[in-house]
Design a protein around this motif. Structure first.
Motif, mmCIF file in Angstrom:
data_model
loop_
_atom_site.group_PDB
_atom_site.id
_atom_site.type_symbol
_atom_site.label_atom_id
_atom_site.label_comp_id
_atom_site.label_asym_id
_atom_site.label_seq_id
_atom_site.Cartn_x
_atom_site.Cartn_y
_atom_site.Cartn_z
ATOM 1 N N GLU A 74 8.565 -7.739 14.993
ATOM 2 C CA GLU A 74 9.839 -7.486 15.671
ATOM 3 C C GLU A 74 9.624 -7.272 17.162
ATOM 4 O OE1 GLU A 74 12.253 -5.384 11.963
ATOM 5 O OE2 GLU A 74 11.485 -4.143 13.585
ATOM 6 N N ASP A 131 11.226 -9.577 20.021
ATOM 7 C CA ASP A 131 12.064 -8.977 21.069
ATOM 8 C C ASP A 131 11.558 -9.346 22.455
ATOM 9 O OD1 ASP A 131 12.737 -5.893 19.242
ATOM 10 O OD2 ASP A 131 13.749 -7.835 19.189
ATOM 11 N N LYS A 132 10.235 -9.338 22.639
ATOM 12 C CA LYS A 132 9.662 -9.720 23.934
ATOM 13 C C LYS A 132 9.997 -11.177 24.252
ATOM 14 C CE LYS A 132 5.649 -6.668 23.746
ATOM 15 N NZ LYS A 132 4.187 -6.642 23.592
ATOM 16 N N GLN A 135 13.663 -11.551 25.074
ATOM 17 C CA GLN A 135 13.931 -11.002 26.401
ATOM 18 C C GLN A 135 13.474 -11.986 27.479
ATOM 19 O OE1 GLN A 135 11.831 -7.367 27.266
ATOM 20 N NE2 GLN A 135 13.280 -6.775 28.833
ATOM 21 N N ALA A 169 18.239 -6.148 24.852
ATOM 22 C CA ALA A 169 16.868 -6.498 24.511
ATOM 23 C C ALA A 169 15.848 -5.418 24.870
ATOM 24 C CB ALA A 169 16.486 -7.817 25.171
ATOM 25 N N ALA A 208 15.492 -2.654 22.195
ATOM 26 C CA ALA A 208 14.911 -3.052 20.916
ATOM 27 C C ALA A 208 13.388 -3.009 20.933
ATOM 28 C CB ALA A 208 15.416 -4.429 20.512
ATOM 29 N N PRO A 209 12.692 -3.556 21.960
ATOM 30 C CA PRO A 209 11.244 -3.465 21.947
ATOM 31 C C PRO A 209 10.749 -2.023 22.031
ATOM 32 C CG PRO A 209 11.933 -5.156 23.490
ATOM 33 C CD PRO A 209 13.158 -4.435 23.023
ATOM 34 N N SER A 236 10.850 -0.607 18.566
ATOM 35 C CA SER A 236 9.898 -1.169 17.626
ATOM 36 C C SER A 236 8.455 -0.917 18.039
ATOM 37 C CB SER A 236 10.155 -2.662 17.454
ATOM 38 O OG SER A 236 10.008 -3.300 18.689
#
Length: 181
Positions: free
Chosen positions: A36, A40-41, A44, A57, A60-61, A64
């Protein structure tokens, strides 16, 4: 098979199997968190390339990446213990071509060039604009078809950088086509 295994190796494999079974859920969660975070990276980065603000975005990182830190110890032990086991499925996966896509490994005629230079050279010699798939076919050796999306993303990012530098221009959308400037 038992004739190949020594007593020490057999006991080591049994210990590893029982440990992996007991740590299974933690390993699955750690792998899922890492996947994940990587997704996400990538999302983004794509949003940055497209010019989107991407306010959702970054959060989210961060959420996670906290999880893999908490479960990092099991992930390390998994990598050491499961390495011999993980090698076998990879070989069985690649049916048509066992080579995985590597953006830095170009065809022999472009070996001395970087990917961007090779793309500009191919576009310069082309009579008509080329799509991303055309560029992939011309600058990379055949690879596992399952990794085509990875190749497309890599070439798309490279063409975007080249476009920003003024080395090529996009002349069509869906599918994107490029020509040298």
């Amino acid at each position: 098979m038992s004739s190949i295994l020594t007593k020490d190796l057999k006991s080591n494999l049994e210990e590893t199997r029982s440990r992996l079974l007991s740590e299974r859920q933690a390993l699955i969660q750690a792998a899922q968190s890492e996947a994940e975070a990587e997704l996400d990276k990538t999302l983004q980065y794509i949003e940055q390339l497209l010019g989107a603000s991407g306010d959702s975005a970054p959060s989210a990182p961060a959420a996670s990446t906290a999880s893999p830190k908490a479960t990092k110890a099991p992930a390390k032990s998994k990598a050491k213990a499961a390495a011999p086991v993980a090698a076998e499925p990879k070989k069985a996966k690649g049916r048509k071509s066992s080579k995985s896509f590597d953006a830095s490994v170009l065809k022999s005629e472009f070996k001395s060039l970087k990917a961007m230079q090779a793309i500009v050279e191919v576009l310069g010699s082309a009579k008509e604009p080329l799509s991303i798939d055309d560029l992939i076919d011309q600058i990379y050796d055949p690879f596992d078809p399952a990794e085509m999306s990875k190749a497309r993303m890599s070439v798309a990012i490279t063409t975007k950088h080249a476009e920003r530098r003024g080395l090529l221009k996009k002349v069509q959308d869906n599918p994107s086509r490029f020509q040298a400037v």
